[in-house]
Design a protein around this motif. Sequence first.
Motif, PDB file in Angstrom:
ATOM      1  N   ASN A  67      14.874  21.767  25.928  1.00 45.05           N
ATOM      2  CA  ASN A  67      16.255  21.420  26.303  1.00 45.05           C
ATOM      3  C   ASN A  67      16.697  22.326  27.433  1.00 45.05           C
ATOM      4  O   ASN A  67      16.092  23.361  27.728  1.00 45.05           O
ATOM      5  N   MET A  68      17.796  21.917  28.066  1.00 45.45           N
ATOM      6  CA  MET A  68      18.358  22.683  29.172  1.00 45.45           C
ATOM      7  C   MET A  68      19.838  22.932  28.908  1.00 45.45           C
ATOM      8  O   MET A  68      20.572  22.002  28.543  1.00 45.45           O
ATOM      9  N   GLU A  69      20.255  24.181  29.070  1.00 47.14           N
ATOM     10  CA  GLU A  69      21.653  24.547  28.877  1.00 47.14           C
ATOM     11  C   GLU A  69      22.320  24.759  30.233  1.00 47.14           C
ATOM     12  O   GLU A  69      21.821  25.499  31.083  1.00 47.14           O
ATOM     13  N   PHE A  70      23.470  24.105  30.419  1.00 47.05           N
ATOM     14  CA  PHE A  70      24.285  24.283  31.618  1.00 47.05           C
ATOM     15  C   PHE A  70      25.519  25.101  31.252  1.00 47.05           C
ATOM     16  O   PHE A  70      26.147  24.863  30.224  1.00 47.05           O
ATOM     17  N   ARG A  71      25.841  26.076  32.085  1.00 53.17           N
ATOM     18  CA  ARG A  71      27.014  26.923  31.842  1.00 53.17           C
ATOM     19  C   ARG A  71      27.848  27.032  33.109  1.00 53.17           C
ATOM     20  O   ARG A  71      27.318  27.210  34.212  1.00 53.17           O
ATOM     21  N   PHE A  72      29.154  26.905  32.921  1.00 50.02           N
ATOM     22  CA  PHE A  72      30.121  27.178  33.995  1.00 50.02           C
ATOM     23  C   PHE A  72      31.041  28.272  33.477  1.00 50.02           C
ATOM     24  O   PHE A  72      31.722  28.096  32.465  1.00 50.02           O
ATOM     25  N   GLU A  73      31.067  29.421  34.136  1.00 48.31           N
ATOM     26  CA  GLU A  73      31.808  30.580  33.655  1.00 48.31           C
ATOM     27  C   GLU A  73      32.804  31.058  34.700  1.00 48.31           C
ATOM     28  O   GLU A  73      32.517  31.048  35.908  1.00 48.31           O
ATOM     29  N   LEU A  74      33.958  31.484  34.198  1.00 52.16           N
ATOM     30  CA  LEU A  74      35.004  32.045  35.057  1.00 52.16           C
ATOM     31  C   LEU A  74      35.347  33.432  34.530  1.00 52.16           C
ATOM     32  O   LEU A  74      35.726  33.591  33.365  1.00 52.16           O
ATOM     33  N   PHE A  75      35.205  34.441  35.365  1.00 59.36           N
ATOM     34  CA  PHE A  75      35.575  35.800  35.022  1.00 59.36           C
ATOM     35  C   PHE A  75      36.926  36.103  35.668  1.00 59.36           C
ATOM     36  O   PHE A  75      37.147  35.808  36.837  1.00 59.36           O
ATOM     37  N   ASN A  76      37.822  36.706  34.878  1.00 58.73           N
ATOM     38  CA  ASN A  76      39.216  36.867  35.298  1.00 58.73           C
ATOM     39  C   ASN A  76      39.770  35.495  35.705  1.00 58.73           C
ATOM     40  O   ASN A  76      40.252  35.285  36.818  1.00 58.73           O
ATOM     41  N   ALA A  77      39.683  34.569  34.750  1.00 53.17           N
ATOM     42  CA  ALA A  77      39.933  33.156  35.038  1.00 53.17           C
ATOM     43  C   ALA A  77      41.314  32.895  35.631  1.00 53.17           C
ATOM     44  O   ALA A  77      41.473  32.034  36.498  1.00 53.17           O
ATOM     45  N   PHE A  78      42.338  33.627  35.168  1.00 54.71           N
ATOM     46  CA  PHE A  78      43.702  33.385  35.646  1.00 54.71           C
ATOM     47  C   PHE A  78      44.102  34.356  36.756  1.00 54.71           C
ATOM     48  O   PHE A  78      45.269  34.435  37.137  1.00 54.71           O
ATOM     49  N   ASN A  79      43.118  35.116  37.252  1.00 53.59           N
ATOM     50  CA  ASN A  79      43.308  35.956  38.439  1.00 53.59           C
ATOM     51  C   ASN A  79      44.401  37.000  38.268  1.00 53.59           C
ATOM     52  O   ASN A  79      45.145  37.296  39.201  1.00 53.59           O
ATOM     53  N   HIS A  80      44.512  37.559  37.069  1.00 52.58           N
ATOM     54  CA  HIS A  80      45.474  38.642  36.854  1.00 52.58           C
ATOM     55  C   HIS A  80      44.951  39.926  37.491  1.00 52.58           C
ATOM     56  O   HIS A  80      43.810  40.328  37.227  1.00 52.58           O
ATOM     57  N   PRO A  81      45.735  40.613  38.305  1.00 54.66           N
ATOM     58  CA  PRO A  81      45.280  41.899  38.838  1.00 54.66           C
ATOM     59  C   PRO A  81      45.269  42.960  37.736  1.00 54.66           C
ATOM     60  O   PRO A  81      46.180  43.036  36.918  1.00 54.66           O
ATOM     61  N   VAL A  82      44.206  43.755  37.707  1.00 53.98           N
ATOM     62  CA  VAL A  82      44.095  44.871  36.770  1.00 53.98           C
ATOM     63  C   VAL A  82      44.138  46.142  37.619  1.00 53.98           C
ATOM     64  O   VAL A  82      43.163  46.483  38.291  1.00 53.98           O
ATOM     65  N   PHE A  83      45.267  46.817  37.599  1.00 51.96           N
ATOM     66  CA  PHE A  83      45.505  47.925  38.514  1.00 51.96           C
ATOM     67  C   PHE A  83      44.852  49.215  38.032  1.00 51.96           C
ATOM     68  O   PHE A  83      44.776  49.488  36.824  1.00 51.96           O
ATOM     69  N   ALA A  84      44.398  50.018  38.983  1.00 47.35           N
ATOM     70  CA  ALA A  84      43.899  51.357  38.695  1.00 47.35           C
ATOM     71  C   ALA A  84      45.078  52.292  38.449  1.00 47.35           C
ATOM     72  O   ALA A  84      46.253  51.919  38.617  1.00 47.35           O
ATOM     73  N   GLN A  85      44.771  53.533  38.050  1.00 46.94           N
ATOM     74  CA  GLN A  85      45.822  54.517  37.824  1.00 46.94           C
ATOM     75  C   GLN A  85      46.502  54.879  39.154  1.00 46.94           C
ATOM     76  O   GLN A  85      45.861  54.886  40.209  1.00 46.94           O
ATOM     77  N   PRO A  86      47.786  55.198  39.118  1.00 44.80           N
ATOM     78  CA  PRO A  86      48.464  55.639  40.343  1.00 44.80           C
ATOM     79  C   PRO A  86      48.027  57.035  40.749  1.00 44.80           C
ATOM     80  O   PRO A  86      47.397  57.763  39.973  1.00 44.80           O
ATOM     81  N   ASP A  87      48.345  57.403  41.982  1.00 47.59           N
ATOM     82  CA  ASP A  87      48.061  58.752  42.475  1.00 47.59           C
ATOM     83  C   ASP A  87      48.775  59.766  41.586  1.00 47.59           C
ATOM     84  O   ASP A  87      49.995  59.740  41.463  1.00 47.59           O
ATOM     85  N   PRO A  88      48.030  60.706  40.922  1.00 42.70           N
ATOM     86  CA  PRO A  88      48.660  61.628  39.975  1.00 42.70           C
ATOM     87  C   PRO A  88      49.112  62.948  40.589  1.00 42.70           C
ATOM     88  O   PRO A  88      49.668  63.784  39.885  1.00 42.70           O
ATOM     89  N   PHE A  89      48.904  63.147  41.918  1.00 43.63           N
ATOM     90  CA  PHE A  89      49.168  64.461  42.514  1.00 43.63           C
ATOM     91  C   PHE A  89      50.583  64.536  43.076  1.00 43.63           C
ATOM     92  O   PHE A  89      50.920  63.867  44.071  1.00 43.63           O
ATOM     93  N   GLU A  90      51.399  65.374  42.418  1.00 39.81           N
ATOM     94  CA  GLU A  90      52.803  65.528  42.824  1.00 39.81           C
ATOM     95  C   GLU A  90      52.921  66.057  44.245  1.00 39.81           C
ATOM     96  O   GLU A  90      53.826  65.661  44.995  1.00 39.81           O
ATOM     97  N   ASP A  91      52.012  66.927  44.662  1.00 41.05           N
ATOM     98  CA  ASP A  91      52.111  67.526  45.990  1.00 41.05           C
ATOM     99  C   ASP A  91      51.644  66.588  47.097  1.00 41.05           C
ATOM    100  O   ASP A  91      51.713  66.961  48.275  1.00 41.05           O
ATOM    101  N   ASP A  92      51.188  65.371  46.756  1.00 41.64           N
ATOM    102  CA  ASP A  92      50.901  64.389  47.796  1.00 41.64           C
ATOM    103  C   ASP A  92      52.180  63.846  48.410  1.00 41.64           C
ATOM    104  O   ASP A  92      52.154  63.272  49.501  1.00 41.64           O
ATOM    105  N   GLY A  93      53.300  63.988  47.690  1.00 40.72           N
ATOM    106  CA  GLY A  93      54.596  63.642  48.246  1.00 40.72           C
ATOM    107  C   GLY A  93      54.978  62.186  48.080  1.00 40.72           C
ATOM    108  O   GLY A  93      54.176  61.344  47.650  1.00 40.72           O
ATOM    109  N   GLU A  94      56.237  61.898  48.421  1.00 39.14           N
ATOM    110  CA  GLU A  94      56.767  60.542  48.310  1.00 39.14           C
ATOM    111  C   GLU A  94      55.989  59.605  49.213  1.00 39.14           C
ATOM    112  O   GLU A  94      55.657  59.939  50.347  1.00 39.14           O
TER     113      GLU A  94
END
Length: 410
Positions: free
Chosen positions: A359-386
Motif C-alpha cells: 500500500n501507499m500512504e499519502f500525507r499533506f502536513e501543515l506546520f504552524n497551520a494558522f501562521n501564528h507568530p511565536v515571539f522570542a524573548q525581548p531584549d533583557p538588558f536595561e542599559d541598552d536603553g529605550e
Amino acid sequence: GLVKTDKDDFAPRIGLAYRLMSNTVLRAGYGRFFMYQETRTGDPFQLYYNLPFVAEPSFNTDGVTPILTVSGGFPAIDPTTLTGGSVTTSAEGADTHLHAPVLDEWNLNVQHELPGNLLVEVAYVGSKATHLQAILDLNQDPTPGPGDIQSRRPLPQFGSFNNLVDIGNSNYHSLQLKVDKRASHGLSFLSAFTFSKSINDQPEICCSSPTPQNSYDLAAERGLSDFDQRFRWVTSFDYQLPIGKGQPYLSNGHVADLILGGWHLGGIIALHTGFYFTPQVGFDPSNTGSIGMTRADQVCNGNLPRGQRTVTNWINIHCYQDPEQYTFGNAGKNSLEGPGAVTSDMSLRKVFGITERVNMEFRFELFNAFNHPVFAQPDPFEDDGEGSFGVITSTTVPNRQLQFGLKLNF
C-alpha cells in the motif's frame, strides 16, 4: 580515583492504587532518586583540570623562526608566570566528594471512566531536589567597592574560579488535567492541561550564565526556574472522515471510496504562557569581577497587563535602572514574563491499497497551520536603553510550512 562515590544512598519507592467506585480509581506514589550522572566524573569541573596538569601558555614567534620543535619536546612551564589563570575546584575547595543530587517525587491522581471511551484524570504532581550542583566563583572579590579588582581577590594571583558545589535546591508543584478518548466512531484524542510553578535557587549550569552575580549570596538567586511555564494546554487528535467503505456516507461506490474514503484529519494544538526572564545590565556595577548574570535595579513591577504588551514595548522599562555604583542589582531572577504561544500542526492522510501486501500512504502536513507568530524573548538588558530594552526582534517558530509526502509500504 577522582570522585568518592556515595555508598549509603537510600531510595525508597511506594505506590498505591485503590478503586473508589466501579469506574473511579485513586492512585498515589512517592519515590526518591539519585542523579548519579551529575557527579561529573569526566567533566572539566574536576581537580585535574588545574595547573600544573593543564596549562595554556602562549609562545610568540616572528613568523619565520619556530620557537617549538618536535625534537625539543614540550618546554618547561613556570606556574608563577601564568598570573590570572583560571582555577577549577570541587566542593569546599579541594573535596573530591560531591554528594549526588537527590530528587523526591510524589503524585496523587484520580481517574474516572466516562461513556464513549473517555477517561478523565485529575492529578497533583510535585517534586523537590536537594544537593543540586551549582557553580560559584570563590575568587570573586567579596566586597564591592572602588579600586583594582585583581588585587582584592582572595587569591590575587588567579582569575575567576569554577567552583562546583552541591548546595542547590528546587521545587515543583503542578495541577494536571487530562482527557483521553480511545478510538471510536473514527475519533481519538488526548487533551492535557498543566498549571505549574518551578522555583530554584541557582542558575542552571546548562545555560549561558551559570554563575550567580554574587557568589557569596546564593539566596539572592532564588526565583522562578528558567524553564518555568505557568500554563500549558496540548491537544492531539485523529479523525477518520465518515466517508467510504464501512462509513455512513458513500459506502457502496468503489470509485467514491477510492477518492473520498479513508481520509484521516489529525493535528497537535498547543497553547502556553511565556517563559520568564531576568532584567539585566551588561556590566559589573559591583566592581567585584562578577562573571554571573548581573541584574538591574527594580523600582516597580515591570510586567505590563497582557492587553498592553506589544513587540516594541513588552515591559514597563521605566521600572528598571542602572544599579548604584559598587552595588548588586536588586531585580529578582526571572521576574519578567515573556511571550506565550499558540501553535497548530495539522495533517491529512490516506492509505491507498495496491495489493494485499503493498500500500501507499499519502500525507499533506501543515506546520504552524494558522501562521501564528511565536515571539522570542525581548531584549533583557536595561542599559541598552529605550528602543532596545524590552523590544522583541525575532521569532522562534517559522511561518506556515506545507509538506507533501508519499510512503510505500511493502
